[in-house]
Design an enzyme around this catalytic site. Sequence first.
Site, short mmCIF file in Angstrom:
data_model
loop_
_atom_site.label_atom_id
_atom_site.label_comp_id
_atom_site.label_asym_id
_atom_site.label_seq_id
_atom_site.Cartn_x
_atom_site.Cartn_y
_atom_site.Cartn_z
N SER A 1 0.84 -1.20 0.00
CA SER A 1 0.00 0.00 0.00
C SER A 1 0.87 1.24 0.00
O SER A 1 1.67 1.45 0.92
CB SER A 1 -0.88 0.01 1.24
OG SER A 1 -1.40 1.32 1.43
N HIS B 1 -1.46 -1.38 -4.09
CA HIS B 1 -2.69 -1.07 -3.36
C HIS B 1 -2.73 0.44 -3.14
O HIS B 1 -1.82 1.03 -2.57
CB HIS B 1 -2.68 -1.82 -2.02
CG HIS B 1 -3.93 -1.67 -1.23
ND1 HIS B 1 -5.03 -2.51 -1.40
CD2 HIS B 1 -4.28 -0.82 -0.25
CE1 HIS B 1 -5.99 -2.16 -0.55
NE2 HIS B 1 -5.56 -1.13 0.17
N ASP C 1 -4.89 3.51 -1.55
CA ASP C 1 -5.94 3.83 -0.58
C ASP C 1 -6.51 5.22 -0.86
O ASP C 1 -5.82 6.23 -0.70
CB ASP C 1 -5.36 3.79 0.84
CG ASP C 1 -5.07 2.37 1.28
OD1 ASP C 1 -6.00 1.55 1.28
OD2 ASP C 1 -3.90 2.07 1.62
N MET D 1 -9.07 7.95 0.26
CA MET D 1 -9.88 8.40 1.41
C MET D 1 -10.46 9.77 1.11
O MET D 1 -9.78 10.62 0.53
CB MET D 1 -9.02 8.46 2.66
CG MET D 1 -8.32 7.17 3.00
SD MET D 1 -7.46 7.28 4.57
CE MET D 1 -6.54 5.74 4.57
N HIS E 1 -8.51 0.88 -3.42
CA HIS E 1 -9.38 0.66 -2.26
C HIS E 1 -10.08 1.97 -1.91
O HIS E 1 -9.47 2.89 -1.37
CB HIS E 1 -8.48 0.18 -1.09
CG HIS E 1 -9.20 -0.03 0.20
ND1 HIS E 1 -8.54 -0.24 1.39
CD2 HIS E 1 -10.53 -0.07 0.50
CE1 HIS E 1 -9.42 -0.40 2.36
NE2 HIS E 1 -10.63 -0.28 1.85
N MET F 1 -12.15 4.21 0.20
CA MET F 1 -12.73 4.43 1.53
C MET F 1 -13.47 5.75 1.43
O MET F 1 -13.02 6.79 1.91
CB MET F 1 -11.63 4.45 2.58
CG MET F 1 -11.12 3.07 2.93
SD MET F 1 -9.54 3.09 3.77
CE MET F 1 -8.46 3.17 2.35
N MET G 1 -10.88 -6.17 6.11
CA MET G 1 -10.12 -5.18 6.89
C MET G 1 -9.83 -5.75 8.27
O MET G 1 -10.74 -6.20 8.98
CB MET G 1 -10.93 -3.89 7.07
CG MET G 1 -11.16 -3.07 5.81
SD MET G 1 -9.68 -2.44 5.02
CE MET G 1 -8.91 -1.48 6.31
N ASP H 1 -6.15 -6.61 4.79
CA ASP H 1 -5.60 -5.25 4.85
C ASP H 1 -5.66 -4.70 6.26
O ASP H 1 -6.75 -4.56 6.83
CB ASP H 1 -6.45 -4.37 3.90
CG ASP H 1 -5.91 -2.96 3.74
OD1 ASP H 1 -4.82 -2.67 4.26
OD2 ASP H 1 -6.60 -2.16 3.08
C1 DX5 Z 1 -6.04 1.53 6.10
C2 DX5 Z 1 -5.72 1.18 4.67
C3 DX5 Z 1 -4.59 0.25 4.51
C4 DX5 Z 1 -3.28 0.75 5.03
C5 DX5 Z 1 -2.60 -0.40 5.66
O1 DX5 Z 1 -7.26 2.14 6.20
O2 DX5 Z 1 -6.81 0.60 4.00
O3 DX5 Z 1 -4.43 -0.19 3.17
O4 DX5 Z 1 -2.44 1.29 4.06
O5 DX5 Z 1 -1.53 0.05 6.33
P1 DX5 Z 1 -0.75 -0.85 7.35
O6 DX5 Z 1 -0.20 -2.01 6.59
O7 DX5 Z 1 0.29 0.07 7.86
O8 DX5 Z 1 -1.73 -1.29 8.41
ZN ZN Z 2 -6.35 -0.32 1.98
#
Ligand code: DX5
Ligand code: ZN
Length: 235
Positions: free
Chosen positions: A10, A35, A37, A39, A68, A70, A139, A177
């Site tokens: 990620s 990956h 993320d 947000m 991903h 969010m 998750m 994840d």
């Molecule tokens: C968290 C994200 C993850 C994050 C994981 O909300 O969806 O993808 O990057 O990070 P680590 O591996 O540090 O928990």
């Molecule tokens: Zn993620």
Amino acid sequence: MDTKFLLAPSILACDFSDMGGALSLIEKAGGDMVHIDVMDGHFVPEITIGAPVVAALRKKTKLPFDVHLMVSNPEHFIPMFAEAGADYLTFHYEAAVHVHSLIGQIHAAGMKAGISIVPSTPVSFLTEILDMLDLVLVMTVNPGYGGQKMIYSCLEKIRTLRNLREKSGFKYIISVDGGVNGENFNQVLEFGADMIVSGSAFFNGSLGKSVSSRPASPVCGSFSCKNGSGGGKIE
Ligand code: DX5
Ligand code: ZN
């Protein structure tokens, strides 16, 4: 241990001023997907990466992008991430009402469709749509931040998804994840995960070291990654 798995680092944990460098690092480590993320400051508090950044990164690597979302109202984001070059588009079950319709829209836009569930959402909520999915993202932290500690009670969902897939012939990748690191990734794999997402442990910690020398092994083909590359194993 001799377990093949897909690795999706990620970039949330990378140096944001050098995302190109992060992609090279992922390639060197034998990563199977990147990956990303996304947000929105609403579904989760932070704001991270939008479609224009994904489009810019698309020019830098051939690795598949595992995006991903969010975000609230994920339906608004499907065309822009398709255009930006996402291969897998995963949205949160908790953020959508018309989940069935959204999966169809993602497929119609030419992407693989994934669903993610937060720690409080059971796998049973997905029963009606499991046959449509290309990926289920379990998750193991509450989404929103990297670097959190894994919530181990979520791991049982991996086994449930694995059993359902075996019983019914579903095709989804089981991805995990949150809080995966060099100490616990074997346990995650033992529960039956196909893919490990890792942010902080990949870029700053124990997982990067564990996997950096793993041999490439083409398991990704069976999961229909666009470039057909990837896979790996740890002995
Ligand atoms: C968290 C994200 C993850 C994050 C994981 O909300 O969806 O993808 O990057 O990070 P680590 O591996 O540090 O928990
Ligand atoms: Zn993620």
